[in-house]
Structures are given as C-alpha cells and as structure tokens.
Design a protein around this motif. Structure first.
Motif, PDB file in Angstrom:
ATOM      1  N   LYS A   1      19.967 -20.793   8.109  1.00  0.00           N
ATOM      2  CA  LYS A   1      21.008 -21.023   9.111  1.00  0.00           C
ATOM      3  C   LYS A   1      22.358 -21.088   8.404  1.00  0.00           C
ATOM      4  O   LYS A   1      22.512 -21.771   7.393  1.00  0.00           O
TER       5      LYS A   1
ATOM      6  N   ILE B   1      20.531 -16.671  10.705  1.00  0.00           N
ATOM      7  CA  ILE B   1      21.071 -15.378  10.233  1.00  0.00           C
ATOM      8  C   ILE B   1      20.248 -14.191  10.739  1.00  0.00           C
ATOM      9  O   ILE B   1      20.791 -13.114  10.979  1.00  0.00           O
TER      10      ILE B   1
ATOM     11  N   THR C   1      23.775 -21.313  12.684  1.00  0.00           N
ATOM     12  CA  THR C   1      23.287 -20.102  13.374  1.00  0.00           C
ATOM     13  C   THR C   1      22.244 -19.401  12.513  1.00  0.00           C
ATOM     14  O   THR C   1      22.470 -19.168  11.317  1.00  0.00           O
TER      15      THR C   1
ATOM     16  N   SER D   1      26.777 -14.981  12.187  1.00  0.00           N
ATOM     17  CA  SER D   1      26.664 -15.546  10.844  1.00  0.00           C
ATOM     18  C   SER D   1      27.538 -14.786   9.866  1.00  0.00           C
ATOM     19  O   SER D   1      28.261 -15.378   9.066  1.00  0.00           O
TER      20      SER D   1
END
Ligand SMILES: Nc1ncnc2c1ncn2[C@@H]1O[C@H](COP(=O)(O)OP(=O)(O)OP(=O)(O)O)[C@@H](O)[C@H]1O
Length: 305
Positions: free
Chosen positions: A61, A67, A65, A74
């Motif tokens: 993350k 990836i 978020t 990202s």
C-alpha cells in the motif's frame, strides 16, 4: 500515515526465492535506507513496491492505496529512479523532463517552470538543450532524477542512486534527496554505500538472502552490534594495568600511549576513570568512547553462517 506498507512479500524466480516474506513500514517524512549485499533481494522488493513486479504473495500500500488494485493513484504519488535510471538518449535533458511532467498531467506553465527549476538544482541548466546521448553517466543519472522529481512526488524511490557516480554528481544527488525530504517527501533508497546510508537515513532495513535481518535507526543498529565497547584514555603519567581492576571492567589493553578499557557500560567506565584519576592524582590527556560503525553492524548481519 504510512507512505509505504509492504506486507509479507514473496517473490521467486524458478528455484530462487529472491524475496522471502518481507514486510516494511515506511512512515511519512522518513529517509529510509534499504541495505543489503549483492543479490539480497533489494531491487526485487523495490520493483514490487513500485508495482513493476507482481508479488507471488503479499500486499503493498502506498499512502493507504493498494498499488496493484489502483496503480494510477499510487504512481501519481511516486517518483521512481530505477537502478541505472532510464532516460531517452535522443531527447535533450529538458525534453526528457518535460515529457515526464506531461505524463504526470502537469499543466504547461507549471511543467516548464518546474523542469527548469529541477534541472538547475541538479547542475544541468547549461546543458539542458543538449541531447542526453552526449552526457556522462553522472549527468544521465541527474536527468533521470530531475524527471522523477518534476511533479514533487510525496514518495521518492531511488535504487542505487549514487553507484558509479563521480563526486560532483554524487553530491548533487545527495543534496537533492535531502532537499526533497525537507520539502515533505518521503524517501526510500537502496544502497551498497553504508556511510551514505548512515549520513542520510533516519531508518535502515538490512536485507540478506531475501529476508529482513534488521530494521532500526542507524545509531541503534550500530550500538546493537558494537562489540568493541571501550573507552580510550591516556593520563599524564604511566599507570599499571592493575589500577583498572574494577567490577564490570572486562579488560584493559595498552594501545600506544593510551589504554583501552573494555566493558559493557561505557558510562560506568568513564565514572570509574574519573574517580581513579582523583584518587591517584592523575591528569587526563585524552578520553574518548569507541565509535561503532554501521559497516560493522552490516557485516555481522549479512555474514555467511
Ligand atoms: N528477473 C529475474 N530472473 C531470475 N532471477 C532473478 C531475476 N531478478 C532477480 N533475480 C535473482 O533474485 C535474487 C535477488 O536479486 P535482486 O536483484 O533483487 O538483488 P539486489 O539485492 O538488488 O542485488 P544487487 O545489489 O546486486 O543489485 C538474485 O539471486 C537474482 O539473481
């Protein structure tokens, strides 16, 4: 918030398990160094963190978020300088940086202003309109960095950014990393250069044979592996070894005109020496504690069994 949260990453190539259950947490604002010997798994881990390589297992993350589920969000937050950073040889330095700025969706005015600014900061203003084909390795690397930071990423990832660079380029790269960090970017860099990691990083992870061997601040890591814990002292006249017999002192060794006093508690040793000097009417000529090195810690963490 965590800039990077990598959990239980695993990646094999055939029979080689390049990365074996690696987890890393990089907090916003850190300069995080990823250290390891050749083939330890640094680049493979970075490639999973940057979404270039899909892990066999595990998640990454970037600012919360995932990836792999949302690579665009990202990647907009990232600037990436891969090992041997790639630049277009048939474009000028400025064209390279402007092109990347366009990929990141920056507006025309902003693109031009920032591209010129980053090229200037990286010592490339005078050559900005020359084809990259004519550039040295150090200059190419600086163009790659200029392109990676043009959009002021929240997370800058550099794989071996200074390997093979001359002193001038190395200095500019290090200054740029520091400046980006001071302007709120989180930095993740891999390096072989232990002194560089020591000077730059607030935290380092050591990876060996695909596994994380330690994650610490450089100072703590040095202390953990400091087996040399001694205090070096010299007095205005000779003393015999016997004066150092004291509870907690492991040994005293003569080193030229000094004594090295080994113990597991340098603070207590210094207090003892002070009392000794008073009692024996000695004057200190010099006193210092040992200076453990990050290199020593690194060698201990990665040495063969
Ligand atoms: N694409 C690939 N195919 C096969 N094996 C690979 C591949 N990429 C990496 N490896 C292997 O995975 C292991 C880890 O490699 P990696 O490049 O991640 O190490 P590294 O720590 O970055 O090394 P270096 O410091 O030399 O760049 C090595 O044994 C390497 O040979």
């Amino acid at each position: 918030m965590n800039a990077v949260l990598a959990e239980n990453l695993v990646k094999s190539f055939g029979d080689v398990r390049a990365v074996d259950n690696v987890s890393l947490t990089i907090k916003e604002g850190e300069i995080f160094g990823f250290l390891g010997p050749n083939g330890a798994g640094k680049t493979t881990t970075i490639r999973m963190i940057t979404g270039v390589l899909i892990p066999d297992f595990g998640d990454v993350k970037i600012f919360g978020t995932d990836i792999h589920k949302d690579p665009i969000t990202s990647k907009l937050n990232m600037g990436i300088i891969p090992e041997n950073g790639t630049v277009y040889a048939d474009l000028t330095a400025l064209q390279n940086v402007l092109l990347t700025a366009k990929f990141y969706g920056m507006k025309k005015n902003e693109r031009e202003m920032r591209a010129n600014e980053v090229l200037e900061n990286l010592g490339l203003s005078e050559r900005k309109n020359s084809l990259v084909r004519s550039f040295s390795k150090g200059m190419r690397q600086r163009v790659a960095i200029a392109a990676a930071i043009v959009h002021s990423p929240k997370l800058l990832i550099l794989d071996e950014p200074t390997t093979g660079l001359d002193v001038y380029s190395r200095r500019l790269v290090i200054d740029t990393v520091r400046e980006m960090n001071s302007k709120a970017s989180t930095i993740l860099l891999t390096t072989h250069n232990i002194e560089e990691a020591n000077a730059l990083c607030s935290k380092v992870a050591v990876i060996n044979k695909g596994k994380i061997a330690a994650v610490e601040s450089p100072e703590k890591l040095k202390k953990t592996f400091d087996t040399s814990g001694y205090v070096e002292v010299s007095f205005d006249r000779n003393v015999s070894e016997e004066v150092f017999s004291y509870q907690g002192i492991e040994k005293a060794e003569k080193w030229g005109d000094k004594w090295r006093i080994y113990s597991d508690d340098p603070d207590r040793t210094v207090k003892f020496l002070s009392a000794l000097a008073e009692r024996e009417k000695l004057k200190f000529v010099g006193i210092s504690t040992s200076n453990p090195s990050l290199e020593e810690a690194f060698v201990k963490l990665t040495e063969e069994d």
